[in-house]
Each structure stands twice: as C-alpha cells, then as structure tokens.
Design an enzyme around this catalytic site. Structure first.
Site, PDB file in Angstrom:
ATOM      1  N   LYS A  81       0.382  -0.746   0.261  1.00 25.48           N
ATOM      2  CA  LYS A  81      -0.046   0.253   0.345  1.00 25.48           C
ATOM      3  C   LYS A  81       0.978   0.948  -0.112  1.00 25.48           C
ATOM      4  O   LYS A  81       1.881   1.242   0.989  1.00 25.48           O
ATOM      5  CB  LYS A  81      -1.127   0.005   1.616  1.00 25.48           C
ATOM      6  N   SER A 156      -9.845   2.003   2.630  1.00 23.96           N
ATOM      7  CA  SER A 156      -8.901   2.742   2.348  1.00 23.96           C
ATOM      8  C   SER A 156      -7.608   1.541   1.479  1.00 23.96           C
ATOM      9  O   SER A 156      -7.063   2.196   0.084  1.00 23.96           O
ATOM     10  CB  SER A 156      -7.986   3.632   2.575  1.00 23.96           C
ATOM     11  N   SER A 180      -9.160  -0.846   6.663  1.00 17.46           N
ATOM     12  CA  SER A 180      -9.371  -0.379   5.928  1.00 17.46           C
ATOM     13  C   SER A 180      -8.382  -1.338   5.139  1.00 17.46           C
ATOM     14  O   SER A 180      -8.153  -1.931   3.873  1.00 17.46           O
ATOM     15  CB  SER A 180      -8.194   0.880   5.785  1.00 17.46           C
TER      16      SER A 180
END
Ligand code: GLN
Length: 486
Positions: A81, A156, A180
C-alpha cells in the site's frame, strides 16, 4: 508459472517451487508483472509499478540458491500500500501532498518482507492518507473492483485488495485504522487480516490515527496471510508500541483443531441496518462454523453501535495532529505562495489535501479545541473504553466474536461521494474492534445473487492472530469437521 488449475498460485506454492528450484524468482516476478499489465487498465490498483527494481531483486535472489532455500517467502511477488515507506521508491499515501516524496528508508514491515525473500512489484492505490472506504478519495483516481468494475473495491487499502483479488499476486500489505484492510477484503472476496494494535511495527507507516493504525495483510488464503504475518510481526526498536511478546508459529497453529471453540454473535447489532443478503450469508457462515463443531452462541456488545461516531472523533482528532507536519517546510509539496510563512502553510495545505482530508482536519481540530475537548474528544475516549470493556466481557464467555465485515456488498463508484456519513457507515462492524485494539480477520463467506463477495469477520482476543487464522483456515478449507475427533 501459469498455474495449471487456472487458480492463481498461492504464496506458499510459489515459495515451495522457488525453494525446490522448479521456478525462479524472476519467473514468478515476471508472471506477476505481466498479470498486472493485463488487469491495470480495467482496475487501476497501482500508483507505481516498479518492474525494473523488482526484476533486479528477483535476479539477485536467483543468484544465491543457498540463501533462497532458507527464505520463507522466497521469490513471492508482493504489493505494498502506498502509505508504507519504501526506500528509493516514491510513496504518495494517495495524496498530492506526497506526490513526489521518495522516502530515504523502508517501513519495518516492508523491510521484513523483503528480508523474507518477497519481491516488491508495486505500490498500491489507496484513499488519501488512508482516509476513506472506497479508494475514491485517492488523488490518483479510483481503483475498481475486479469482480465488477462498476463498483468500488472498498478502501482505504482498495488497490491491495483488488490486485490480490485479480490473481496477479498472492499477498499485499495494507493498513487498517478502522476497517481499511478488512472491508476491502470483504468487497473483493479475499482474506484481510488486521493484527492486534502493536503486533506489527508502525515504523514507516505514514501516520493517520496513531492509536489505531496497524499494518495488515491482504491474501488469497488464510495460510498465505499467516506466512505474511509471520514475516512482519514482532518487536521493533524503532516503534515503542510494537509489542515485545514472542511471535508464535502461525503456520503450525493452522493445523490445530477448532471443534469446541466458542464463537459469540452479537445478534442485536447484526440486526441493525444490514443488507438482507449479507445477513443471510452471515447466518449461513455461522451455521457452517457450528457444523464444524464450534460452539456458536449469542453475546451482547451494548456500546458497539456507537463505534462509528466515536471512531471518527478519535481518528479525526489524531489525524489533525499528525497532518500538521505537512506545512511546506519539511518534505512533500510546497505550493506557490505569497512569501509569508502562514501564506506558505495555507497555500500548501490547500493545494496538497483533498476535500475529505480537509473535512477531517476541521472536525478533528474542532474536537480538540479549548472548550470542546471535554464535550467531544474526552467523551469519545470514554465511550471507547466502554466499547473495549464490552469486548472484554464477551471474551470471558467466548473465544471469538463473529460479525459481518461490512453491512453491504461493494457499492457502485460515485454512489456515496455526496454523502460522507453513508461512506463512514461502511465501518459499522470494523471500527469497534479497532477502537478496542483487537485483531480481526475478514474471510470470504459467499456471494450475493449478483455475484458480489460477502465477508465474515472474526474478532479475537488481544494477540490471538493464531486463533483467528486457525478458524479462518478451517472455514476456508472446510477441514474443520475432519479435525473433530481426528
Ligand atoms: N473507512 C475508515 C475511514 O474512513 C477507515 C479507514 C482506515 O482504516 N484507514 O477512516
């Protein structure tokens, strides 16, 4: 590669093949990069793809077979990420503010993955500074759900979930502050593990809400999630909140029987505002657990329904403090300005942050300001303590708590952009365990009639990732029954 069964290779299979000399790290890496190229135009899971760097790392590994033979993730292609720092590799956190930021150091979790033999192929798309539930708040455009590209992959960590769900590679790192990792896992039909707060070092994870942030894993199977967690978990001199307690052997834990373990279901909470098909798949998942010999019973979490507002108070307050550093002085963007310091701060923050960030900074600053601190932030912390106490009470009666991961399946792109509260409600069931610091896992538990994945969330006691992975593995392989009496 390509896998004979048509299913993507697991990290375990790649690792075993590389160690046995049946596959080179370079081949595994090339296959992942090729698959990413195929999927990217449709799903946009990446902010940066680092093909050359990855191939070089793979060739370096292949040149040292003696070392490869010892590595737990030998030659496994992984994605990270884009809010985890990677030395020499741009790290944006999905924000214009860090569009050109190249960190001088690696996040501990990243370094440990590479030390275990994993090959980083790219940095995945995410909501700006991990604030969001759809990846639509990324400054680099949304990611789309590989299952149905008209829908969001969740967020996210949407890019990480989407690339694993596309089958391009078996493992990606994400971060989870209020859901997330778990919610995108549920939307995309993969496994998402949020470890206990403190199980994995946060060093090099770009801070959002420091009392909640935790590095997590997206994977195709519980077994692969276990492999990844094994590599990244444990104490770290660079993060005082990274717990010193020993890291158990997660792969070994997967084999322990699950029959007799107790699972609590907070029925009253699940009755609230949950999509009918999600509730049905959840009920069936609970039945399956029961059929595997687990003792499924009711528990009550009376304060859990306050989790979303409390989460947004606490997380926004902490975010407003953490984001103060992006002022045009130290690193990241410096926007054209009028020559004054205040002017530089204001112009930079206005240009660098998106609308959702500004909303949260304002909310958080307000909640912390003199005269309102008691009414909002302090009261939020007190309700947080009640939510934690509910879980503690439940864990005196059961070993795990089961919940749907999200109240709905993946929603359509754009559908919630005009309604922040609707967006926040995606975390209805994930924010509570985060506030309590507890580990939790989302595992696929079926699909809706339209073919959209649904996730089952299991929450465990502090540091019981091994237990979560064990039940997840049993659920996934349907092997739990075999353990019974075996
Ligand atoms: N969706 C939640 C939010 O918007 C959670 C984000 C996260 O866990 N990073 O804050």
């Amino acid at each position: 590669m390509p896998p004979e069964s048509g299913r993507p290779l697991t990290a375990l299979a790649i690792r075993n093949a590389v160690r046995a000399g049946r596959l080179t790290a370079a081949q595994a890496c090339r296959a992942a990069l090729d698959a990413i190229d195929v999927h990217e135009p449709r799903i946009h899971a990446y902010i940066s793809i680092c093909a050359d760097r990855a191939m070089e790392a793979a060739h370096r590994l292949d040149a040292d077979p003696a070392r490869v033979a010892r590595l737990p993730l030998a030659g496994v292609p992984v994605a990270i990420k884009d809010n985890l720092c990677t030395a020499g590799l741009r790290t944006t956190a999905g924000s214009r503010m860090l569009e050109a930021f190249v960190p001088p150091y690696d996040a501990t979790a990243v370094r440990r993955l590479e030390e275990a033999g994993a090959i980083i192929v790219g940095k995945t798309n995410c909501d700006e500074f991990a604030m969001g539930a759809s990846t639509e708040y990324s400054a680099f455009g949304p990611t789309r759900n590989p299952v149905d590209p008209s829908r969001t992959p969740g967020g996210s960590s949407g890019g990480s979930a989407a690339t694993v769900a596309s089958g391009a590679l078996p493992i990606a790192l994400g971060s989870d502050t209020g859901g997330s990792v778990r919610q995108p896992a549920s939307f995309c039909g993969v496994v998402g593990l949020k470890p206990t707060y403190g199980r994995v070092s946060r060093y090099g994870l770009i801070a959002f809400a420091s009392s909640l942030d935790q590095v997590g894993v997206l994977a195709g199977t519980a077994e692969d999630a276990a492999l990844a967690l094994q590599a990244i978990a444990g104490a770290d001199a660079a993060d005082a909140t990274a717990a010193g307690r020993p890291v158990p052997d997660y792969a070994a834990a997967l084999e322990h029987p699950v029959a007799g373990l107790r699972v609590g279901v907070p029925r009253a909470l699940v009755a609230d505002e949950v999509d009918e098909e999600v509730r049905d798949r959840f009920d069936r998942a609970c039945e399956a657990l029961r059929a595997f010999g687990l003792d499924v019973r009711d528990v009550s979490l009376p304060h859990a329904r306050h989790a979303v507002p409390v989460y947004h108070l606490v997380a926004s307050a902490e975010a407003s403090a953490n984001l103060a550093r992006y002022d045009g002085v130290r690193y990241g963007l410096r926007a054209p300005h009028d020559g004054s310091v205040i002017g530089m701060n204001a112009a930079t923050r206005d240009a660098g942050f998106g609308r959702e960030l500004k909303r949260r900074i304002m909310l958080g600053t307000y909640a912390l300001s003199a005269g309102y601190y008691e009414a909002y932030y302090a009261r939020g912390q007190r309700v947080r303590a009640l939510i934690r106490a509910d879980f503690e009470a439940a864990f005196r009666e059961v070993d795990f708590v089961a919940l749907p991961t999200a109240p709905t399946p993946a929603f359509r792109l754009g559908e919630r952009l005009d309604n922040p509260v609707q967006m926040y409600l995606a975390d209805l069931f994930t924010a509570g365990p985060s506030l309590a610091g507890l580990p939790a896992i989302s595992i696929p538990c079926g699909e809706t009639r339209e073919g959209l994945p649904v996730g089952l969330q299991l929450v465990g006691r502090m540091f019981d990732e091994a237990g979560l992975l064990r039940v997840a593995h049993a659920f996934e392989t349907g092997a739990a029954g075999r353990n019974d009496g075996a």
